[in-house]
Design a protein around this motif. Sequence first.
Motif, PDB file in Angstrom:
ATOM      1  N   LEU A 194      62.995  38.018  -9.143  1.00  0.00           N
ATOM      2  CA  LEU A 194      64.410  38.242  -8.847  1.00  0.00           C
ATOM      3  C   LEU A 194      64.636  38.791  -7.437  1.00  0.00           C
ATOM      4  O   LEU A 194      65.746  39.192  -7.109  1.00  0.00           O
ATOM      5  CB  LEU A 194      65.009  39.222  -9.863  1.00  0.00           C
ATOM      6  CG  LEU A 194      65.005  38.820 -11.333  1.00  0.00           C
ATOM      7  CD1 LEU A 194      65.734  39.873 -12.160  1.00  0.00           C
ATOM      8  CD2 LEU A 194      65.634  37.457 -11.540  1.00  0.00           C
ATOM      9  N   SER A 195      63.609  38.812  -6.620  1.00  0.00           N
ATOM     10  CA  SER A 195      63.712  39.466  -5.313  1.00  0.00           C
ATOM     11  C   SER A 195      64.751  38.810  -4.409  1.00  0.00           C
ATOM     12  O   SER A 195      65.280  39.449  -3.498  1.00  0.00           O
ATOM     13  CB  SER A 195      62.347  39.487  -4.612  1.00  0.00           C
ATOM     14  OG  SER A 195      61.885  38.162  -4.384  1.00  0.00           O
ATOM     15  N   GLN A 196      65.056  37.544  -4.644  1.00  0.00           N
ATOM     16  CA  GLN A 196      66.043  36.838  -3.832  1.00  0.00           C
ATOM     17  C   GLN A 196      67.309  36.517  -4.624  1.00  0.00           C
ATOM     18  O   GLN A 196      68.097  35.670  -4.203  1.00  0.00           O
ATOM     19  CB  GLN A 196      65.434  35.547  -3.273  1.00  0.00           C
ATOM     20  CG  GLN A 196      64.211  35.756  -2.399  1.00  0.00           C
ATOM     21  CD  GLN A 196      64.508  36.648  -1.213  1.00  0.00           C
ATOM     22  OE1 GLN A 196      65.503  36.450  -0.505  1.00  0.00           O
ATOM     23  NE2 GLN A 196      63.661  37.639  -0.979  1.00  0.00           N
ATOM     24  N   ALA A 197      67.498  37.184  -5.749  1.00  0.00           N
ATOM     25  CA  ALA A 197      68.666  36.912  -6.591  1.00  0.00           C
ATOM     26  C   ALA A 197      69.834  37.776  -6.125  1.00  0.00           C
ATOM     27  O   ALA A 197      70.050  38.884  -6.613  1.00  0.00           O
ATOM     28  CB  ALA A 197      68.332  37.194  -8.055  1.00  0.00           C
ATOM     29  N   PHE A 198      70.595  37.286  -5.174  1.00  0.00           N
ATOM     30  CA  PHE A 198      71.746  38.008  -4.651  1.00  0.00           C
ATOM     31  C   PHE A 198      73.027  37.271  -5.018  1.00  0.00           C
ATOM     32  O   PHE A 198      73.074  36.042  -5.034  1.00  0.00           O
ATOM     33  CB  PHE A 198      71.663  38.134  -3.126  1.00  0.00           C
ATOM     34  CG  PHE A 198      70.424  38.832  -2.642  1.00  0.00           C
ATOM     35  CD1 PHE A 198      70.236  40.181  -2.878  1.00  0.00           C
ATOM     36  CD2 PHE A 198      69.430  38.132  -1.982  1.00  0.00           C
ATOM     37  CE1 PHE A 198      69.089  40.833  -2.439  1.00  0.00           C
ATOM     38  CE2 PHE A 198      68.281  38.771  -1.540  1.00  0.00           C
ATOM     39  CZ  PHE A 198      68.114  40.128  -1.771  1.00  0.00           C
ATOM     40  N   LEU A 199      74.073  38.021  -5.308  1.00  0.00           N
ATOM     41  CA  LEU A 199      75.409  37.455  -5.517  1.00  0.00           C
ATOM     42  C   LEU A 199      75.401  36.336  -6.551  1.00  0.00           C
ATOM     43  O   LEU A 199      75.811  35.211  -6.289  1.00  0.00           O
ATOM     44  CB  LEU A 199      75.987  36.950  -4.187  1.00  0.00           C
ATOM     45  CG  LEU A 199      76.173  38.025  -3.113  1.00  0.00           C
ATOM     46  CD1 LEU A 199      76.714  37.418  -1.835  1.00  0.00           C
ATOM     47  CD2 LEU A 199      77.085  39.126  -3.601  1.00  0.00           C
ATOM     48  N   GLY A 200      74.966  36.637  -7.736  1.00  0.00           N
ATOM     49  CA  GLY A 200      75.041  35.662  -8.815  1.00  0.00           C
ATOM     50  C   GLY A 200      74.189  34.439  -8.587  1.00  0.00           C
ATOM     51  O   GLY A 200      74.682  33.321  -8.536  1.00  0.00           O
ATOM     52  N   ALA A 207      68.694  45.237 -12.418  1.00  0.00           N
ATOM     53  CA  ALA A 207      69.326  43.952 -12.144  1.00  0.00           C
ATOM     54  C   ALA A 207      70.498  43.781 -13.094  1.00  0.00           C
ATOM     55  O   ALA A 207      70.583  44.425 -14.140  1.00  0.00           O
ATOM     56  CB  ALA A 207      68.334  42.807 -12.305  1.00  0.00           C
ATOM     57  N   ASN A 208      71.414  42.885 -12.740  1.00  0.00           N
ATOM     58  CA  ASN A 208      72.542  42.541 -13.588  1.00  0.00           C
ATOM     59  C   ASN A 208      72.396  41.109 -14.088  1.00  0.00           C
ATOM     60  O   ASN A 208      71.972  40.219 -13.330  1.00  0.00           O
ATOM     61  CB  ASN A 208      73.862  42.667 -12.830  1.00  0.00           C
ATOM     62  CG  ASN A 208      74.304  44.106 -12.676  1.00  0.00           C
ATOM     63  OD1 ASN A 208      73.819  44.979 -13.390  1.00  0.00           O
ATOM     64  ND2 ASN A 208      75.203  44.363 -11.743  1.00  0.00           N
ATOM     65  N   LEU A 209      72.767  40.885 -15.353  1.00  0.00           N
ATOM     66  CA  LEU A 209      72.881  39.545 -15.898  1.00  0.00           C
ATOM     67  C   LEU A 209      74.352  39.232 -16.126  1.00  0.00           C
ATOM     68  O   LEU A 209      75.147  40.111 -16.460  1.00  0.00           O
ATOM     69  CB  LEU A 209      72.129  39.427 -17.235  1.00  0.00           C
ATOM     70  CG  LEU A 209      70.633  39.728 -17.227  1.00  0.00           C
ATOM     71  CD1 LEU A 209      70.046  39.465 -18.614  1.00  0.00           C
ATOM     72  CD2 LEU A 209      69.907  38.911 -16.178  1.00  0.00           C
ATOM     73  N   GLN A 234      80.823  32.701 -11.344  1.00  0.00           N
ATOM     74  CA  GLN A 234      80.057  33.866 -10.938  1.00  0.00           C
ATOM     75  C   GLN A 234      78.936  33.516  -9.965  1.00  0.00           C
ATOM     76  O   GLN A 234      78.353  34.393  -9.353  1.00  0.00           O
ATOM     77  CB  GLN A 234      79.469  34.564 -12.163  1.00  0.00           C
ATOM     78  CG  GLN A 234      80.513  35.151 -13.100  1.00  0.00           C
ATOM     79  CD  GLN A 234      81.312  36.258 -12.423  1.00  0.00           C
ATOM     80  OE1 GLN A 234      80.770  37.271 -12.042  1.00  0.00           O
ATOM     81  NE2 GLN A 234      82.597  36.035 -12.257  1.00  0.00           N
ATOM     82  N   VAL A 235      78.607  32.230  -9.845  1.00  0.00           N
ATOM     83  CA  VAL A 235      77.510  31.838  -8.970  1.00  0.00           C
ATOM     84  C   VAL A 235      77.924  32.032  -7.516  1.00  0.00           C
ATOM     85  O   VAL A 235      78.984  31.587  -7.091  1.00  0.00           O
ATOM     86  CB  VAL A 235      77.103  30.382  -9.228  1.00  0.00           C
ATOM     87  CG1 VAL A 235      76.010  29.944  -8.252  1.00  0.00           C
ATOM     88  CG2 VAL A 235      76.642  30.214 -10.660  1.00  0.00           C
TER      89      VAL A 235
END
Length: 464
Positions: A177-183, A222-224, A51-52
């Motif tokens: 989480l502002s830069q948490a894109f695409l896993g 957000a998604n976990l 998923q990363v």
Amino acid sequence: MRSSMKNRLLPDPGRAALAVALAASVAAMTGTGTRAGSVLLDTIGDGSRFQVGKELSRSVSLGYDAYPVSGDLTGARPAFQPGGVTLNGTTGVPVAQTWNPGAPGQLVPQSGQYAAWIVQPFVPQTSGQVTQVEFIAQIRQTAGYNQGPGRTAFLDILPAPEGETLPPGFSPVAVDLSQAFLGTVVRAQGFSRTVEAGRRYWLVFAPVSEPGVWHSSGLDYANLNWRWKKPAVDGQSVSDALYNNRNGSGEFLPMPGRILGVRLSGSTATPQPARVGEAKQLADGTFVSVEGAVVSAKTGAVGPGFFYVQSPDRSSGIRVVGTSPFDAGSLVNLTGTVASVGPERAILLGSISATSGSAALRPLFIGNSHAGGADSGLQPGVTGGTGLNNVGLLVRVAGIASPSGEREFTVNDGGRALKCRMGAGMNRPESGFVAVTGIVSLELEGTRIVPVILVRDASDITSL
């Protein structure tokens, strides 16, 4: 404390669910020593590495939710369907939702401003101190509810309560989480949570810093990384997740699934509390905690991969090997392992977090001949040095400037020509009388220990 992110793969745990294992301690960044204790490695789920760097195909929402639920969950993020039951928008999993009476013979789904919280229960097999949590997340800035600008999640580890409501003592660490894109693999640092083997704990993921409230600055959506109804092959060490979309108030509902790709790390040792000056006198390898220190030089300001902290009363300072996001003047709590880096005493950083309050960061004005000072217990002074040991402290010296090497110059006050070293991009003074602020460091010249002033930025050099 705001945490950093890294787009790298989590280690493949090679097993289906959480196992709390011990691994050898990691080497210090300098290669001069190792951290005390062992690192706790906890990983939930297999397959999460895939998923990363991708759109999270199996996920659960954290943050704003328009509809509260009223019963046991068998899915997440319900979408309204007629008939008193809702369906998950992607898997069609039934979810019991709160309904209100409408027109005669009708029910309508309750809606409003609610925030979804998630808990992953776990049972460590080894006692120790958790100082860092990694997990896989994805901020939904384009597909979110756009309820506010919030891009911060909050994490905490608490002893599991008797019931299924949030226990007291929630004091979370903030995660950007502002830069948490695409896993993206997100690292939450600043933890200092002691866990006992065999005891049940809650790893709490929250969209706000306090339960029972919703405000527009809370995490939007957000998604976990999550898997629904994963086989419970490890029921002794981890159980199904819990869910609450009533802003963390009331009961957390069982959700048959797991938060995948979570990694907890820390130490099996218990840190010894110490002030900065006391830490310098502890033996190499001692695991230590220092509270209320002030950052005197941020990471990279005086050299790569380390920074300095000192006591607010300016009685002692020390090098810290590691990376910190905090600027000079910040008050911090930290843990780490005492070591020697060349002739200097140092702490190999384990964890660091901000603490409340502030401290004025003022340099001590000293004569050049007193830079470094005499030996003080385990902290050497300069060869032939006299006076109080001031290694690691922020000081101010003055004298006639002369160039002495690349990014180096000396200041001579008539008693000693004292070496000063600058970072990249700074203009070296070529002549004239100058005042210089910096950290007192030590280095070896053959068998002699000599002082050097580490200049933090261009404003530390003033022509007089």
